[in-house]
Scaffold this motif. Structure first.
Motif, PDB file in Angstrom:
ATOM      1  N   SER A 217       0.827  -1.208   0.000  1.00 46.38           N
ATOM      2  CA  SER A 217       0.000   0.000   0.000  1.00 46.38           C
ATOM      3  C   SER A 217       0.858   1.254   0.000  1.00 46.38           C
ATOM      4  N   GLU A 221       0.978   4.096  -2.954  1.00 48.82           N
ATOM      5  CA  GLU A 221       0.653   5.498  -2.698  1.00 48.82           C
ATOM      6  C   GLU A 221       1.818   6.409  -3.079  1.00 48.82           C
ATOM      7  N   ASP A 224       1.399   6.750  -6.740  1.00 49.66           N
ATOM      8  CA  ASP A 224       0.275   7.649  -7.043  1.00 49.66           C
ATOM      9  C   ASP A 224       0.660   9.106  -6.809  1.00 49.66           C
ATOM     10  N   ASN A 287      -9.585   7.877  -1.102  1.00 47.67           N
ATOM     11  CA  ASN A 287      -8.782   8.191   0.082  1.00 47.67           C
ATOM     12  C   ASN A 287      -9.604   8.926   1.134  1.00 47.67           C
ATOM     13  N   GLY A 363      -2.322   9.775   2.001  1.00 55.15           N
ATOM     14  CA  GLY A 363      -3.642   9.840   1.372  1.00 55.15           C
ATOM     15  C   GLY A 363      -4.131  11.248   1.125  1.00 55.15           C
ATOM     16  N   ILE A 366      -2.174  13.154  -1.520  1.00 49.00           N
ATOM     17  CA  ILE A 366      -2.599  12.792  -2.876  1.00 49.00           C
ATOM     18  C   ILE A 366      -3.876  13.532  -3.235  1.00 49.00           C
TER      19      ILE A 366
END
Length: 419
Positions: A217, A221, A224, A287, A363, A366
């Protein structure tokens, strides 16, 4: 005898007068010639005032297109030429250089002709030393001809801030990756030591799976974030249905919400569309919903609401419409000091709780970058102990042509069956 003496005196006086007249005429002629060679000033003008040294040909044009602040100093440290940015930064005041270090550097360069460079931190104009971040500038001084000195000043404040963020990011990534990797290493050793105990092996293997999922994860991220941090869309924008984004976000958190008996409810205006990168928009909304579920106590409610608003009301723009998506939870809430930093990379309101829920602290960062890359905003309202509401505001889009055509076409009755 007296007559001869008088005549001699008269001749001497006449000769002296002629000499003085010739001398004055010669000096006048020489000055007129100098004036003529200097550009033909008026003969009736009085004594010439002291003029500032002229810039070499083409220098004025070059200075006007430079990105750096430019200052040209004369013999007496007076400012012969300065760009508007130099005044805006407070480098030039009252016809002189306001920064003593720069002035000292210019004098040294004028004395020996050597090019010099120095890094300085300056107080922003109109701000106290403690009130604002200092200006980080790079100063380069070089001789310009035999009488002038050129001072170039480049503002490196933003570059220094980005470098500091990059250093912090690398340090944080290293720390975050070290935690699950270290846990996997210890668990693998435990599995090897407990090879004769099937129950222990199963327990350690389950822990290894949890840490591997957390590591995967975190890596995803980071990928991302790297894709959206340029604040630009990487692909051609496309119409994106808001209802589909909400359904995907709910499905992403369905198991976690069911385990905690949390109800996720969606409401508001349906049939709305955005324009942008579908993957990035889905990640941003997912998110927000995932955070709401993770930070909410059991048997509570998470609400997702959508509506269309005017950009004039939300952003102060003249026209246009926005789609507003709000995610509200009944969780722990966010303190005022934390609200200012929650969109920073790796920042956590409650580090202990984030470790338990598998949060990486990326999160909301992002979400912020996705909103910025789609010309939108994200904001938060929160009260400690009462929950939080995160609101995405993004420019409204239109449905695809085929969807608009199908919704506008009249519904005709089915033809009767013939025997």
């Amino acid at each position: 005898m007296d007559v001869n003496v008088a005549a001699a005196a008269a001749c001497a006086i006449a000769g002296l007068g002629v000499g003085l007249t010739a001398s004055i005429a010669f000096r006048w002629s020489e000055r007129e010639q100098n004036r003529g060679s200097g550009g033909g000033s008026s003969r009736n003008a009085g004594p010439e005032p002291l003029q500032e040294p002229a810039l070499p040909p083409g220098v004025d044009t070059v200075l006007s297109v430079l990105r750096s602040c430019a200052i040209v100093l004369g013999d007496g440290d007076e400012v012969v030429k300065a760009s508007s940015a130099a005044y805006a930064m407070g480098l030039v005041r009252g016809g002189g250089v306001a920064v003593e270090q720069m002035l000292s550097l210019a004098r040294s360069t004028r004395r020996d002709g050597e090019i010099r460079q120095i890094e300085l931190e300056l107080t922003r104009p109109g701000a106290s030393a403690r009130a604002a971040e200092p200006l980080a500038v790079s100063v380069r001084v070089a001789p310009l001809g035999s009488r002038l000195v050129l001072v170039l000043v480049e503002d490196r404040t933003e570059r220094r801030r980005i470098e500091a963020i990059r250093r912090d990011f690398v340090a944080n990534v290293s720390h975050e990756l070290k935690t699950p990797v270290g846990a996997l290493s210890l668990l693998s050793e435990a599995v090897a030591d407990a090879a004769d105990d099937p129950e222990a092996v199963q327990r350690f293997a389950g822990r290894m799976q949890v840490e591997a999922t957390r590591l995967a994860s975190l890596v995803q991220e980071i990928i991302d974030l790297s894709r959206v941090q340029d604040d630009q869309l990487k692909v051609d924008p496309e119409p994106v249905a808001v209802d589909e984004l909400i359904a995907e976000a709910i499905d992403r958190c369905r198991q976690t919400a069911a385990a905690k008996q949390i109800v996720i409810a969606a409401g508001g205006t349906t049939g709305l569309y955005l324009v942008g990168n579908r993957g990035q928009l889905a990640a941003a909304l997912g998110n927000l919903v995932e955070n709401a579920v993770n930070y909410s106590p059991p048997r509570t409610r998470v609400a997702i609401a959508t509506r269309r608003i005017s950009s004039a009301a939300a952003l102060g723009e003249a026209d246009g419409e926005l789609i507003e998506i709000s995610v509200t939870d009944q969780g722990i809430g966010i303190s005022e000091k934390d609200r200012e930093r929650i969109f920073e990379r790796f920042y956590r309101v409650d580090p202990a709780r984030s470790r338990l829920t598998g949060g990486t602290g990326l999160g909301l960062s992002i979400v912020k970058h996705v909103a910025a890359s789609h010309r939108g905003t994200v904001s938060v309202w929160s009260v400690e102990g009462q929950g939080s509401t995160f609101t995405l505001r993004l420019p409204a889009g239109q449905a695809p042509v085929e969807d608009r055509a199908s919704s506008a076409a009249p519904t005709l009755p089915a033809p009767e069956a013939r025997s």
